[in-house]
Scaffold this active site. Structure first.
Site, PDB file in Angstrom:
ATOM      1  N   ASP A 195       0.863  -1.174   0.000  1.00 12.29           N
ATOM      2  CA  ASP A 195       0.000   0.000   0.000  1.00 12.29           C
ATOM      3  C   ASP A 195       0.909   1.237   0.000  1.00 12.29           C
ATOM      4  O   ASP A 195       2.107   1.142   0.302  1.00 12.29           O
ATOM      5  CB  ASP A 195      -0.891  -0.039   1.245  1.00 12.29           C
ATOM      6  CG  ASP A 195      -1.724   1.204   1.412  1.00 12.29           C
ATOM      7  OD1 ASP A 195      -2.418   1.576   0.444  1.00 12.29           O
ATOM      8  OD2 ASP A 195      -1.672   1.817   2.490  1.00 12.29           O
ATOM      9  N   ASP A 207      -0.294   5.132   0.926  1.00  6.69           N
ATOM     10  CA  ASP A 207      -0.583   6.113   1.984  1.00  6.69           C
ATOM     11  C   ASP A 207      -0.623   5.452   3.351  1.00  6.69           C
ATOM     12  O   ASP A 207      -1.360   4.488   3.574  1.00  6.69           O
ATOM     13  CB  ASP A 207      -1.907   6.813   1.693  1.00  6.69           C
ATOM     14  CG  ASP A 207      -1.836   7.673   0.447  1.00  6.69           C
ATOM     15  OD1 ASP A 207      -0.972   8.565   0.404  1.00  6.69           O
ATOM     16  OD2 ASP A 207      -2.621   7.442  -0.493  1.00  6.69           O
ATOM     17  N   THR A 231      -2.511   0.530  -4.527  1.00  3.88           N
ATOM     18  CA  THR A 231      -2.984   1.717  -3.830  1.00  3.88           C
ATOM     19  C   THR A 231      -4.381   2.134  -4.289  1.00  3.88           C
ATOM     20  O   THR A 231      -4.748   1.906  -5.443  1.00  3.88           O
ATOM     21  CB  THR A 231      -2.005   2.890  -4.035  1.00  3.88           C
ATOM     22  OG1 THR A 231      -2.531   4.084  -3.446  1.00  3.88           O
ATOM     23  CG2 THR A 231      -1.750   3.150  -5.516  1.00  3.88           C
ATOM     24  N   SER A 232      -5.116   2.769  -3.388  1.00  2.00           N
ATOM     25  CA  SER A 232      -6.420   3.321  -3.739  1.00  2.00           C
ATOM     26  C   SER A 232      -6.305   4.667  -4.437  1.00  2.00           C
ATOM     27  O   SER A 232      -7.308   5.214  -4.896  1.00  2.00           O
ATOM     28  CB  SER A 232      -7.286   3.462  -2.477  1.00  2.00           C
ATOM     29  OG  SER A 232      -7.609   2.188  -1.958  1.00  2.00           O
ATOM     30  N   LYS A 239     -10.698  -1.325  -2.092  1.00  5.19           N
ATOM     31  CA  LYS A 239     -10.492  -1.999  -0.818  1.00  5.19           C
ATOM     32  C   LYS A 239     -11.663  -1.642   0.095  1.00  5.19           C
ATOM     33  O   LYS A 239     -12.128  -0.500   0.045  1.00  5.19           O
ATOM     34  CB  LYS A 239      -9.177  -1.547  -0.166  1.00  5.19           C
ATOM     35  CG  LYS A 239      -7.917  -1.837  -0.992  1.00  5.19           C
ATOM     36  CD  LYS A 239      -6.699  -1.172  -0.351  1.00  5.19           C
ATOM     37  CE  LYS A 239      -5.461  -1.305  -1.219  1.00  5.19           C
ATOM     38  NZ  LYS A 239      -4.295  -0.601  -0.654  1.00  5.19           N
ATOM     39  N   ASP A 245      -1.785  -0.176   6.259  1.00  5.92           N
ATOM     40  CA  ASP A 245      -1.953   0.611   7.487  1.00  5.92           C
ATOM     41  C   ASP A 245      -3.406   0.740   7.931  1.00  5.92           C
ATOM     42  O   ASP A 245      -3.662   1.153   9.060  1.00  5.92           O
ATOM     43  CB  ASP A 245      -1.410   2.030   7.283  1.00  5.92           C
ATOM     44  CG  ASP A 245      -2.329   2.855   6.383  1.00  5.92           C
ATOM     45  OD1 ASP A 245      -2.830   3.899   6.837  1.00  5.92           O
ATOM     46  OD2 ASP A 245      -2.572   2.434   5.237  1.00  5.92           O
TER      47      ASP A 245
END
Length: 222
Positions: A17, A19, A112-113, A144, A169
């Protein structure tokens, strides 16, 4: 860390991931989402409890469940543009530069989003190398905690899910990793509450080694 939690994981590939895991972008996220929450008559403090890990449209759907999804997607484009333009306070998570150097020749992917533009902007602001393989928001049909992104990352790397370890995270990210059949390294304070397989405060707490057969060993430092 609970006594029953293993201090070491092994893997053949790593799915990362961005962020909160490699890049600390909390200041930007909070600024943008506070403004959005106030514009929509929501409590910013409550809104910030659910923004991490998901794509923006999915967060909006949680916070405004009666709103048409088309409006969420349109609003999300505006939010992504705001976040991409605001890089004030974007820094690497402690240990991330050394970690990315250590895994440069190992199978790994960014999952990643963020969309591609935001991912490039934040990785660049944090002065971290962009993985050659990356699964961004444009690459998936579901945010996600759906496992699609991690499964795509594993497939692009050519490894089975059980051979991959996810670094995350957020609650949504940890749930996505688990749903993909992968083990999870939880990074940072948010992750601790969601029982990842191992947990570290940041990436300085993790030792990495590689055996001759390519097995990656991840160990929490005492």
């Amino acid at each position: 860390m609970p006594a029953s939690t293993p201090a070491t994981l092994t893997a053949r590939a790593l799915l990362l991931d961005m962020d909160g895991t490699l890049v600390n972008s909390d200041a930007v996220v909070e600024r943008c989402w506070r403004r959005w929450a106030v514009r929509h008559g929501l409590d910013p403090v409550e809104a910030l409890k659910v923004v991490h890990g998901r794509q923006g449209y999915a967060t909006m759907a949680v916070l405004l469940p009666e709103r048409p999804m088309a409006e969420n997607h349109a609003d999300n484009k505006v939010m992504l543009a705001e976040e991409t333009a605001d890089l004030d306070g974007v820094v690497p998570v402690p240990g991330a530069p050394a970690f990315m150097t250590a895994i440069a020749s190992l199978p790994h992917a960014l999952v990643t989003s963020a969309d591609a533009a935001l991912a490039r902007a934040r990785m660049g602001a944090a002065r971290l190398p962009m993985p050659a393989i990356r699964v961004t928001a444009e690459c998936v049909g579901a945010s996600k905690p759906d496992p699609e992104g991690f499964l795509k990352g594993a497939a692009e790397l050519g490894f089975a899910p059980e051979d991959c370890v996810v670094f995350e995270d957020s609650e949504a990210g940890i749930q996505a990793g688990r749903a993909a059949g992968m083990r999870v390294v939880g990074v940072g304070p948010r992750a601790a509450a969601f029982a990842p397989d191992i947990h570290v405060r940041d990436l300085t707490d993790l030792a990495l080694s590689v055996s001759e057969d390519g097995t990656i060993r991840l160990t929490v430092l005492p």
